[in-house]
Enzyme design. Structure first.
Site, mmCIF file in Angstrom:
data_model
loop_
_atom_site.group_PDB
_atom_site.id
_atom_site.type_symbol
_atom_site.label_atom_id
_atom_site.label_comp_id
_atom_site.label_asym_id
_atom_site.label_seq_id
_atom_site.Cartn_x
_atom_site.Cartn_y
_atom_site.Cartn_z
ATOM 1 N N HIS A 47 38.627 86.173 154.488
ATOM 2 C CA HIS A 47 38.375 86.964 155.681
ATOM 3 C C HIS A 47 37.434 88.133 155.736
ATOM 4 O O HIS A 47 38.247 89.113 154.614
ATOM 5 C CB HIS A 47 39.053 87.851 157.353
ATOM 6 N N CYS A 107 33.324 84.855 156.786
ATOM 7 C CA CYS A 107 32.185 85.248 157.235
ATOM 8 C C CYS A 107 31.682 86.207 156.865
ATOM 9 O O CYS A 107 31.475 87.457 156.817
ATOM 10 C CB CYS A 107 33.038 85.687 157.821
#
Length: 430
Positions: free
Chosen positions: A164, A206
């Site tokens: 993440h 991301c």
């Protein structure tokens, strides 16, 4: 006694030799650093494969990393040259209905955990500090050799990160963050310490491009799965496990590698041509800090394969099939690839290709390979021989000057012929 007569030609020769030595050491270093990538080959391969997420809900991030692990092992990189960092033991997690197994496809055809996996950093050992120490080699003395990246200036290094992330960071173990500047500094230290020849870094997270935007170390290629304000989306939902199995960027990468073996001539350009925004729902990007290289110049096996002569019992194994019996998926992905343009990327994110004229100028400067096919070794040989010749010339010249000053009459007929003593000085010799 004046020494001006007769020393002009000899002095010019010595100056010429010295300039050759300095030039080969300074000018040559700058040019060869960029061109030897085009004329020589690395001597070893290393891989640092990292999943940064723990907890069951992040199953796919560990599967991403384990899938890449199987690719590099199949292409010949041994476990001794792979640093594998896994923050959670998903295979033995109490919530796993398929104990001791991990899958990246709902058909459960291939267990990517398997029985032949060597995890070097596990659980809470997967920290920002340990990752940076692996890259820079700045370990405590008690860290075993098996947990160290033992690469050198002749090694190609692959670094893969999955987890993440956000704007200029990626989370480690959900308790700390690796920042873009820290990563850039670590790669700069690697370059300064000669810990790689070329380095390929792939980030699946991301806003991945923001984590790589500060990298300026030489001869580094970076590939990001998404741009700023874009998510790196998951894929392959499994109803039995109750979650997604893999991320789209990594899945599409694995699909391409299904047809790749160690003898393949496929390049980064071929891989980039398969990435589809329609499938990934994010824009990938790349950067190359060596301006003399282009994607079509970089073979994938230079990073994902082993330069050593690895012999296996079969040409293909079960891990070669990344679709895992899902024939429909092959056609599904092919349809997306056909619909998209080969380079569906914002042109501002891509480095322009170097002109052919510029590349030819680099090639003209130095094209002859050394016996070991290493530009670095050839450069050092040039410097060594030039320096030896300069020192010998200087020593002989000083000896001649010393003999003249003492007034010795020594037969230097050979020296007069070879070193350009002026005719008017011939009275000094017999």
């Amino acid at each position: 006694m004046s020494l001006s007569s007769g020393r002009g030609p000899a002095s010019l020769f010595i100056v010429y030799i010295c300039l050759m030595w300095i030039g080969s050491g300074r000018v040559g270093i700058t040019a060869l650093t960029s061109t030897e990538r085009l004329t020589s080959r690395h001597e070893s391969n290393w891989a640092v494969l990292v999943s940064t997420s723990r907890f069951w809900l992040n199953y796919r991030h560990i599967v991403n990393t384990m899938s890449i692990y199987h690719v590099v092992k199949r292409l010949g990189i041994p476990d001794s040259n792979i640093i594998l960092m896994i923050p959670d033991d998903m295979a033995c997690n109490a919530r796993n209905p398929l104990p001791a197994q991990l899958f990246n496809n709902e058909s459960h055809w291939l267990d990517v955990y398997g029985q032949d996996v060597e995890v070097d950093y596990r659980g809470y050992e997967v920290t920002v500090s340990n990752f940076l120490q692996v890259l820079t080699g700045r370990h405590d003395s008690n860290v075993p050799r098996s947990k160290r990246l033992m690469s050198d200036a002749s090694s190609n290094v692959l670094v893969y990160l999955s987890g993440h992330g956000g704007d200029e960071f990626i989370k480690f173990n959900d308790v700390e963050e690796l920042l873009a500047q820290d990563l850039a500094d670590a790669l700069a230290q690697m370059a300064e310490k000669g810990r790689y020849r070329e380095l390929l870094m792939i980030v699946e997270t991301c806003e991945a491009a923001t984590l790589l935007q500060r990298v300026s170390a030489p001869d580094v290629i970076t590939i990001a799965s998404s741009q700023k304000d874009e998510q790196s989306l998951s894929f392959k939902s499994d109803p039995e496990l109750g979650m997604s199995l893999i991320d789209r960027f990594t899945y599409q990468t694995l699909a391409f590698f299904e047809s790749i073996d160690i003898k393949s001539a496929a390049t980064l350009a071929d891989l980039f041509g398969t990435y589809s925004y329609e499938f990934m729902q994010s824009h990938f990007s790349y950067r190359m800090t060596n301006a003399a290289l282009r994607p079509k110049d970089v073979k994938l096996t230079d990073f994902f394969g082993s330069v050593a002569d690895i012999r296996t019992t079969s040409d293909r194994g079960p891990q070669d099939i990344m679709y895992h019996g899902d024939a429909q998926m092959g056609r599904y992905m092919a349809a997306y690839i056909d619909e998209d343009a080969p380079w569906d990327i914002d042109s501002t994110l891509m480095q322009p290709d170097m002109s052919n004229e510029s590349i030819m100028m680099w090639k003209i400067f130095y094209t002859a390979p050394s016996p070991s096919d290493s530009g670095i070794l050839n450069r050092e040989a040039i410097r060594a021989w030039s320096g030896f010749m300069a020192l010998c010339s200087l020593a002989l010249y000083m000896l001649i000057a010393h003999i003249r000053m003492k007034g010795y009459r020594v037969n230097f007929f050979c020296a007069q012929t070879s070193w350009g003593l002026a005719p008017e000085d011939s009275s000094l010799v017999s």
